[in-house]
Design a protein around this motif. Structure first.
Motif, short mmCIF file in Angstrom:
data_model
loop_
_atom_site.label_atom_id
_atom_site.label_comp_id
_atom_site.label_asym_id
_atom_site.label_seq_id
_atom_site.Cartn_x
_atom_site.Cartn_y
_atom_site.Cartn_z
N CYS A 131 41.01 54.88 -4.52
CA CYS A 131 39.86 55.20 -3.31
C CYS A 131 40.66 54.49 -2.03
N GLU A 132 41.28 53.05 -2.11
CA GLU A 132 42.20 52.36 -1.61
C GLU A 132 43.44 52.46 -1.21
N ASP A 133 44.09 53.63 -2.22
CA ASP A 133 44.74 53.92 -2.00
C ASP A 133 44.73 55.44 -1.27
N ARG A 189 44.93 56.46 6.36
CA ARG A 189 45.13 55.94 7.71
C ARG A 189 46.93 56.24 8.03
N GLU A 190 47.29 56.19 7.38
CA GLU A 190 49.46 56.03 7.46
C GLU A 190 49.50 57.85 7.98
N ARG A 191 48.39 58.49 8.08
CA ARG A 191 48.64 59.85 8.16
C ARG A 191 48.53 59.93 9.52
N LEU A 192 46.91 59.42 9.42
CA LEU A 192 46.05 58.86 11.11
C LEU A 192 46.94 58.79 12.34
N TRP A 193 47.98 57.45 11.76
CA TRP A 193 48.44 56.71 12.70
C TRP A 193 49.84 57.42 12.98
N ARG A 194 50.59 58.53 11.60
CA ARG A 194 51.95 59.44 12.12
C ARG A 194 51.34 60.44 13.12
#
Length: 164
Positions: free
Chosen positions: A135-137, A143-148
């Motif tokens: 789940c953490e992964d 989060r990384e996708r949203l940030w990008r």
């Protein structure tokens, strides 16, 4: 004195006892001196302490005591290999032994059940830790996708402003 010496006569008419050294008494009995010592320690054969005291005994054996030991140990008929009385097992003894066996068996079963329970809990804990890691992964990936995407949205917004 040797075993062949005759008893001395005292002036009062009492005969002294013929005293044998341990090696002589052991030879008469046909045993080793060590075995004679063990018989003495266990109280099987009497001795006379002619030493200076209890700390340093000098043992001598009366011929009468050696003879009495031989007569006491002389047996006829059935040979008993042990001087201990035969073991008598009663129903109460058997019942007590059965209770002990049953109690030990139940204890072992409880220990096995507890070990199995602990192993299952360990497996569940490991599965939960693996699931949390997964789940953490996934959360990190989201989060990384949203940030990008947010960075790309800012770039597109900046490009639109520049195009006007």
């Amino acid at each position: 004195m040797t075993s062949e010496a005759a008893p001395h006569q005292f002036s009062n008419g009492l005969a002294s006892y013929q005293l044998l050294r341990p090696a002589e008494a052991a030879k008469i009995l046909g045993v080793s001196v060590q075995h004679l010592h063990a018989l003495t320690i266990h109280g099987e054969i009497r001795y006379v302490n002619v030493g200076a005291g209890a700390k340093r005994e000098v043992r001598r054996y009366r011929a009468q005591d050696v003879q009495a030991f031989v007569e006491e140990r002389t047996r006829t008929g059935n040979v008993r290999w042990s001087t201990r009385p035969p073991l008598e097992i009663t129903d109460a003894d058997l019942l007590a032994a059965a209770k002990v066996v049953a109690r030990d068996r139940k204890r072992r079963e409880r220990e096995k059940e507890q070990e199995a329970f602990q192993a299952k809990r360990r497996e569940q804990r490991e599965a939960r830790v693996a699931w949390l890691k997964q789940c953490e992964d996934e959360a990190t990936a989201i989060r990384e996708r949203l940030w990008r995407e947010s960075l790309q949205g800012k770039r597109k917004g900046a490009e639109r402003k520049n195009d006007r």
